[in-house]
Design an enzyme around this catalytic site. Structure first.
Site, PDB file in Angstrom:
ATOM      1  N   HIS A 197       0.819  -1.219   0.000  1.00  0.00           N
ATOM      2  CA  HIS A 197       0.000   0.000   0.000  1.00  0.00           C
ATOM      3  C   HIS A 197       0.854   1.272   0.000  1.00  0.00           C
ATOM      4  CE1 HIS A 197      -4.001  -1.619   0.149  1.00  0.00           C
ATOM      5  NE2 HIS A 197      -3.599  -2.528   1.022  1.00  0.00           N
ATOM      6  N   ASP A 212      -6.876  -0.253   6.804  1.00  0.00           N
ATOM      7  CA  ASP A 212      -6.698  -1.575   7.419  1.00  0.00           C
ATOM      8  C   ASP A 212      -6.766  -1.512   8.943  1.00  0.00           C
ATOM      9  OD1 ASP A 212      -6.595  -3.381   5.322  1.00  0.00           O
ATOM     10  OD2 ASP A 212      -4.458  -3.038   4.961  1.00  0.00           O
ATOM     11  N   ARG A 238     -10.744  -0.873   9.769  1.00  0.00           N
ATOM     12  CA  ARG A 238     -11.731  -1.958   9.622  1.00  0.00           C
ATOM     13  C   ARG A 238     -11.764  -2.891  10.827  1.00  0.00           C
ATOM     14  NH1 ARG A 238      -9.641  -6.946   6.923  1.00  0.00           N
ATOM     15  NH2 ARG A 238      -7.405  -6.670   6.771  1.00  0.00           N
ATOM     16  N   HIS A 249     -12.759  -3.901   1.049  1.00  0.00           N
ATOM     17  CA  HIS A 249     -11.379  -4.174   0.640  1.00  0.00           C
ATOM     18  C   HIS A 249     -11.279  -5.187  -0.492  1.00  0.00           C
ATOM     19  CE1 HIS A 249      -9.280  -2.165   4.161  1.00  0.00           C
ATOM     20  NE2 HIS A 249     -10.546  -2.160   4.545  1.00  0.00           N
ATOM     21  N   HIS A 267      -7.818 -10.334  -4.021  1.00  0.00           N
ATOM     22  CA  HIS A 267      -8.878  -9.427  -3.549  1.00  0.00           C
ATOM     23  C   HIS A 267     -10.028  -9.355  -4.548  1.00  0.00           C
ATOM     24  CE1 HIS A 267      -7.376  -7.232   0.154  1.00  0.00           C
ATOM     25  NE2 HIS A 267      -6.444  -8.127  -0.101  1.00  0.00           N
ATOM     26  N   HIS A 269      -3.496 -16.152   0.708  1.00  0.00           N
ATOM     27  CA  HIS A 269      -3.781 -14.718   0.634  1.00  0.00           C
ATOM     28  C   HIS A 269      -2.639 -13.916   1.265  1.00  0.00           C
ATOM     29  CE1 HIS A 269      -6.643 -11.347   0.166  1.00  0.00           C
ATOM     30  NE2 HIS A 269      -5.843 -10.826   1.077  1.00  0.00           N
TER      31      HIS A 269
HETATM   32  N1  DCM Z   1     -10.104 -10.736   2.160  1.00  0.00           N
HETATM   33  C1  DCM Z   1     -10.419 -10.936   0.831  1.00  0.00           C
HETATM   34  N2  DCM Z   1     -11.546 -11.609   0.487  1.00  0.00           N
HETATM   35  C2  DCM Z   1     -12.367 -12.107   1.441  1.00  0.00           C
HETATM   36  C3  DCM Z   1     -12.052 -11.920   2.797  1.00  0.00           C
HETATM   37  C4  DCM Z   1     -10.897 -11.228   3.139  1.00  0.00           C
HETATM   38  O1  DCM Z   1      -9.681 -10.474  -0.054  1.00  0.00           O
HETATM   39  N3  DCM Z   1     -13.476 -12.729   1.068  1.00  0.00           N
HETATM   40  C5  DCM Z   1      -8.844 -10.039   2.505  1.00  0.00           C
HETATM   41  C6  DCM Z   1      -8.929  -8.827   3.367  1.00  0.00           C
HETATM   42  C7  DCM Z   1      -7.568  -8.844   4.019  1.00  0.00           C
HETATM   43  C8  DCM Z   1      -7.253 -10.307   4.190  1.00  0.00           C
HETATM   44  O2  DCM Z   1      -8.051 -10.959   3.190  1.00  0.00           O
HETATM   45  O3  DCM Z   1      -6.582  -8.304   3.149  1.00  0.00           O
HETATM   46  C9  DCM Z   1      -7.531 -10.855   5.573  1.00  0.00           C
HETATM   47  O4  DCM Z   1      -8.875 -10.560   5.880  1.00  0.00           O
HETATM   48  P1  DCM Z   1      -9.461 -10.786   7.342  1.00  0.00           P
HETATM   49  O5  DCM Z   1      -8.565  -9.984   8.237  1.00  0.00           O
HETATM   50  O6  DCM Z   1     -10.844 -10.242   7.240  1.00  0.00           O
HETATM   51  O7  DCM Z   1      -9.365 -12.235   7.559  1.00  0.00           O
HETATM   52 ZN    ZN Z   2      -5.361  -8.826   1.470  1.00  0.00          ZN
HETATM   53 ZN    ZN Z   3      -7.092  -3.598   2.591  1.00  0.00          ZN
END
Ligand code: DCM
Ligand code: ZN
Ligand code: ZN
Ligand code: DCM
Ligand code: DCM
Length: 268
Positions: free
Chosen positions: A6, A45, A48, A60, A126, A149
């Site tokens: 970022h 970040d 949220r 996101h 994402h 991820h």
């Molecule tokens: N994320 C994503 N798709 C999803 C859920 C979460 O791209 N369906 C992304 C958001 C964050 C990371 O994954 O970058 C971790 O999310 P979390 O902290 O909600 O587990």
């Molecule tokens: Zn991510």
């Molecule tokens: Zn993000």
């Protein structure tokens, strides 16, 4: 992306935006430091995970209901739920940042969201539904037990650049700017922003999401999801992914600059 990604996106944008855009952004952000965009790139970040900001977690990403590796596609109507997604959020905050009826606090929030979401939308996972965008795909990376991820967001970018300090982002951005101006990206950079138009934020952001989602099929899981669960993904998988990671960071920064230039011009 993690903080390195970022902040790199933001530093690239700082390099390309017009002087009038810089003044516009510094005013909204109340920040005249030399990291005036980069210092705000990870706010979303942090936000949220707060009670007040919980509503923004779905902004996101967009969970494309496709079937990689055989079929990759994003369909805004199909994939963006009522609670919102990256595409609807980009459209909403694009409108809000220049809405004269809103408070300085809400404009600050809108700009910080845009700096962040124009980065996240270029991370292929994402733009993918499967296993929560790869969060539920367990992998081993350089001896660490983590998930798919996370290695795309953080581990692989950090393997490339060696850290995640603001200075690491600054130097990565500097190298990418050279690649855009006179190196490996010089002939294609114009195509990254072709058609970008703040008056059609949904169309523009859907194009960015579709572009990134295509790499889920070609690069993230070319041999299917099961192939990622055995063995250490470093170095072979890293080597097959890192060029796309760098390209996507470059696109995010270049697009953010163009988007902010359009917003500042529209606000003049
Ligand atoms: N994320 C994503 N798709 C999803 C859920 C979460 O791209 N369906 C992304 C958001 C964050 C990371 O994954 O970058 C971790 O999310 P979390 O902290 O909600 O587990
Ligand atoms: Zn991510
Ligand atoms: Zn993000
Ligand atoms: N962070 C990162 N890369 C790491 C470790 C942390 O980008 N290898 C980021 C994630 C958080 C912040 O630094 O935004 C603080 O991390 P932590 O909560 O692990 O202290
Ligand atoms: N909000 C939004 N889109 C809107 C209205 C509000 O994303 N059209 C978000 C941003 C605000 C939060 O909700 O900070 C709370 O809004 P408010 O303070 O207006 O209740």
């Amino acid at each position: 992306w993690g903080s390195l990604g970022h902040e790199t996106v933001a530093y690239i944008a700082q390099d390309y935006i017009k002087d009038t855009t810089k003044s516009w952004a510094q005013g909204i952000l109340s920040d005249t430091s030399d990291s005036y965009l980069a210092s705000h790139a990870t706010w979303a970040d942090t936000y949220r995970y707060t009670a007040a900001g919980k509503y923004s977690a779905p902004y996101h990403f967009i969970d494309a209901m496709d079937s990689p590796p055989s079929s990759c596609n994003v369909d805004y109507e199909r994939d963006c739920p009522a609670e919102g997604c990256s595409i609807s959020a980009i459209a909403n905050f694009t409108q809000r940042v220049n809405d004269g009826r809103l408070s300085a606090e809400h404009k600050l929030e809108a700009l910080q969201f845009l700096i962040h979401f124009l980065g996240d939308i270029t991370q292929p996972l994402h733009d993918e539904n499967y296993k929560l965008g790869g969060n539920d795909v367990d992998v081993t990376y350089d001896g660490d037990s983590t998930n798919l991820h996370h290695i795309w967001d953080t581990n692989m970018p950090e393997s490339l650049r060696g850290g995640y300090a603001l200075t690491d982002a600054q130097s990565w951005a500097s190298d990418i700017v050279t690649d855009i101006n006179s190196g490996k990206y010089s002939s294609e950079a114009a195509s990254w922003v072709q058609g970008d138009e703040i008056s059609d934020a949904i169309g523009s952001a859907t194009r960015w999401a579709s572009d990134a989602n295509a790499y889920v099929c070609s690069t993230v899981v070319p041999n299917g999801w099961d192939s990622l669960s055995s063995g250490d993904l470093y170095p072979d998988y890293y080597k097959s992914s890192i060029d796309v990671i760098e390209l996507q960071i470059a696109k995010g920064g270049y697009r953010l600059a163009g988007w902010l230039d359009q917003l500042a011009d529209a606000d003049a």
